[in-house]
Write a protein that holds these residues in place. Structure first.
Motif, PDB file in Angstrom:
ATOM      1  N   ALA A 219       0.886  -1.218   0.128  1.00  0.00           N
ATOM      2  CA  ALA A 219      -0.217  -0.731   0.456  1.00  0.00           C
ATOM      3  C   ALA A 219       0.756   1.685  -0.148  1.00  0.00           C
ATOM      4  CB  ALA A 219      -1.150   0.672   1.104  1.00  0.00           C
ATOM      5  N   PRO A 220       0.603   2.155  -1.080  1.00  0.00           N
ATOM      6  CA  PRO A 220       1.314   3.635  -1.031  1.00  0.00           C
ATOM      7  C   PRO A 220       0.902   4.180   0.632  1.00  0.00           C
ATOM      8  CG  PRO A 220      -0.178   3.712  -2.869  1.00  0.00           C
ATOM      9  CD  PRO A 220      -0.352   2.391  -1.755  1.00  0.00           C
ATOM     10  N   ALA A 221       1.811   5.201   0.480  1.00  0.00           N
ATOM     11  CA  ALA A 221       1.250   6.046   1.748  1.00  0.00           C
ATOM     12  C   ALA A 221       0.255   7.508   1.442  1.00  0.00           C
ATOM     13  CB  ALA A 221       2.714   7.365   2.190  1.00  0.00           C
TER      14      ALA A 221
ATOM     15  N   THR B 217     -10.133   1.170   2.232  1.00  0.00           N
ATOM     16  CA  THR B 217     -10.967   2.064   1.568  1.00  0.00           C
ATOM     17  C   THR B 217     -11.526   1.641  -0.364  1.00  0.00           C
ATOM     18  OG1 THR B 217     -11.236   3.181   3.785  1.00  0.00           O
ATOM     19  CG2 THR B 217     -12.466   4.207   1.458  1.00  0.00           C
ATOM     20  N   ALA B 218      -9.425   1.796  -0.386  1.00  0.00           N
ATOM     21  CA  ALA B 218     -10.030   1.877  -1.657  1.00  0.00           C
ATOM     22  C   ALA B 218      -9.412   0.943  -2.629  1.00  0.00           C
ATOM     23  CB  ALA B 218      -8.228   2.337  -2.395  1.00  0.00           C
ATOM     24  N   ARG B 219      -9.200   0.090  -2.535  1.00  0.00           N
ATOM     25  CA  ARG B 219      -9.328  -1.588  -1.975  1.00  0.00           C
ATOM     26  C   ARG B 219     -11.140  -1.516  -2.656  1.00  0.00           C
ATOM     27  NH1 ARG B 219      -4.705  -2.383   0.618  1.00  0.00           N
ATOM     28  NH2 ARG B 219      -5.257  -3.804   1.843  1.00  0.00           N
TER      29      ARG B 219
ATOM     30  N   VAL C 153      -2.226  11.674  -8.067  1.00  0.00           N
ATOM     31  CA  VAL C 153      -1.825  10.665  -8.294  1.00  0.00           C
ATOM     32  C   VAL C 153      -1.159   9.928  -7.195  1.00  0.00           C
ATOM     33  CG1 VAL C 153       0.490   8.876  -9.887  1.00  0.00           C
ATOM     34  CG2 VAL C 153       0.076  11.426 -10.596  1.00  0.00           C
ATOM     35  N   ALA C 154      -0.956  10.009  -6.103  1.00  0.00           N
ATOM     36  CA  ALA C 154      -0.711   8.996  -4.889  1.00  0.00           C
ATOM     37  C   ALA C 154      -1.597   8.241  -4.552  1.00  0.00           C
ATOM     38  CB  ALA C 154      -0.066  10.318  -3.823  1.00  0.00           C
ATOM     39  N   TRP C 155      -2.590   9.466  -4.716  1.00  0.00           N
ATOM     40  CA  TRP C 155      -4.522   8.942  -4.296  1.00  0.00           C
ATOM     41  C   TRP C 155      -4.443   7.584  -4.895  1.00  0.00           C
ATOM     42  CZ3 TRP C 155      -8.035  13.349  -5.266  1.00  0.00           C
ATOM     43  CH2 TRP C 155      -9.526  12.743  -4.995  1.00  0.00           C
TER      44      TRP C 155
ATOM     45  N   LEU D  33      -3.906   3.754  -4.524  1.00  0.00           N
ATOM     46  CA  LEU D  33      -3.983   3.285  -3.089  1.00  0.00           C
ATOM     47  C   LEU D  33      -5.013   2.462  -4.552  1.00  0.00           C
ATOM     48  CD1 LEU D  33      -4.914   6.704  -0.657  1.00  0.00           C
ATOM     49  CD2 LEU D  33      -2.919   4.277  -0.434  1.00  0.00           C
ATOM     50  N   TYR D  34      -5.965   2.720  -5.133  1.00  0.00           N
ATOM     51  CA  TYR D  34      -6.973   1.851  -5.648  1.00  0.00           C
ATOM     52  C   TYR D  34      -6.679  -0.214  -6.714  1.00  0.00           C
ATOM     53  CZ  TYR D  34     -10.171   5.344  -5.699  1.00  0.00           C
ATOM     54  OH  TYR D  34     -11.025   6.348  -4.820  1.00  0.00           O
TER      55      TYR D  34
END
Length: 333
Positions: A17-19, A91-93, A155-157, A160-161
């Motif tokens: 998971a990215p920050a 949450t993104a997943r 991009v960072a946001w 998360l997906y």
């Protein structure tokens, strides 16, 4: 869990998971701001003008039967991808996986799937542009450096997906080229986008269910005219022409005055009331006034019962429904 690179292709393994984004980001400042509701019809129209996205909504969604409920409950998990801190990737997943079963063939014989990378990214691109337009049209404006910062945050946001990053432009100038091309060459005058823009039969918001129907019908007229005008002013010129709308220099001057009035008036709103509940929870956690979401006893703020889908559809994996509501035999609207 796994992500899907495209309909029918092999799944992608989730990367570490990215920050998540935090309170130092510009995205936190704007995405959960209630002013973004002024752009809700714009976002819906821009998303549904994408032929694949519009086909998915037309064939798989109950949006037009419960517009307010669908909009208001979606703000919780979508906002959570920004504001949920240590839970943001989870949450993104979850948001991504609501779309797994949405696919088919549209009226022109074109195959579509909600998790096709180009389709999924377009939806995210509209959310990103929502933050840009909120800041530029109803806020203080953005410098070039701030646009670059917002873009890097988006991009960072999106990472998360757990989706393919192939469609994502490398920087803000490249994104502007991408956005203009999509508006000029890809977006269509779809039935789903037209339906979003048609507010003539809009029902009462759930929180105003007590309002007598004749009063709502009277109030709906200026509401419809205002939001249609705002939406036309926000549409890119290529999309505006495609839908047959006209926008004059006088309209633009009046829009700028209205945006300035919103910006100045917003300063009178207490800071604690400027944000959506999911965003407020994130700010409280970040400032230490709410327990960390790593505490298993602390659950994310979820949508109230009045925004839930009909009881007979709450087990549909395409719908966001909090676990407590799924277990309940009935939840009153």
């Amino acid at each position: 869990m796994t992500g899907t690179d495209a309909a029918g292709s092999a799944p992608l393994r989730d990367q570490p998971a990215p920050a998540p984004l935090g309170p130092e980001s510009l995205t936190w400042r704007y995405f959960g701001d209630w002013r973004t509701l002024l752009l809700a019809p714009w976002a819906g129209a821009m998303q549904n003008a994408h032929p694949a996205l519009g086909a998915g909504v037309a064939r798989h969604s109950r949006f037009f039967e419960e517009r307010w409920q669908r909009l208001l409950r979606s703000l919780y998990p979508i906002g959570g991808v920004v504001y949920d801190g240590p839970r943001a990737a989870e949450t993104a997943r979850t948001v991504r996986d609501y779309h797994r079963a949405i696919g088919g063939v549209d009226d022109q014989g074109r195959r579509y799937h909600a998790l096709d990378p180009d389709t999924f990214y377009w939806a995210h691109a509209t959310f990103f542009m929502l933050t840009v337009l909120t800041a530029e049209r109803f806020g203080p404006g953005l410098t070039d450096a701030q646009r670059d910062q917002l873009y890097a945050e988006h991009v960072a946001w999106y990472r998360l997906y757990g989706m393919s990053m192939r469609p994502v432009p490398p920087d803000w100038p490249s994104f502007v080229t991408y956005w203009d091309r999509m508006c000029a060459e890809v977006l269509e005058d779809t039935a789903a986008a037209r339906a979003v823009l048609d507010l003539r039969d809009l029902d009462r918001p759930p929180a105003l269910g007590w309002l007598p129907w004749p009063l709502w019908c009277a109030a709906r007229v200026p509401f419809r005219l205002l939001f249609t005008w705002l939406t036309v002013g926000l549409l890119p010129e290529a999309v505006r022409r495609r839908f047959g709308y006209r926008w004059t220099a006088a309209d633009e001057r009046l829009f700028r005055l209205a945006g300035r009035a919103v910006h100045l008036g917003w300063r009178l709103v207490p800071p604690s009331r400027r944000f959506h509940p999911r965003a407020r929870a994130g700010w409280r956690r970040a400032t230490g006034s709410r327990p960390s979401d790593t505490d298993t006893d602390t659950a994310p703020v979820e949508t109230p019962a009045r925004n839930l889908p009909p009881a007979d559809r709450r087990d549909d994996p395409r719908h966001y429904v909090p676990a407590a509501a799924r277990r309940a035999p009935h939840v009153s609207p």
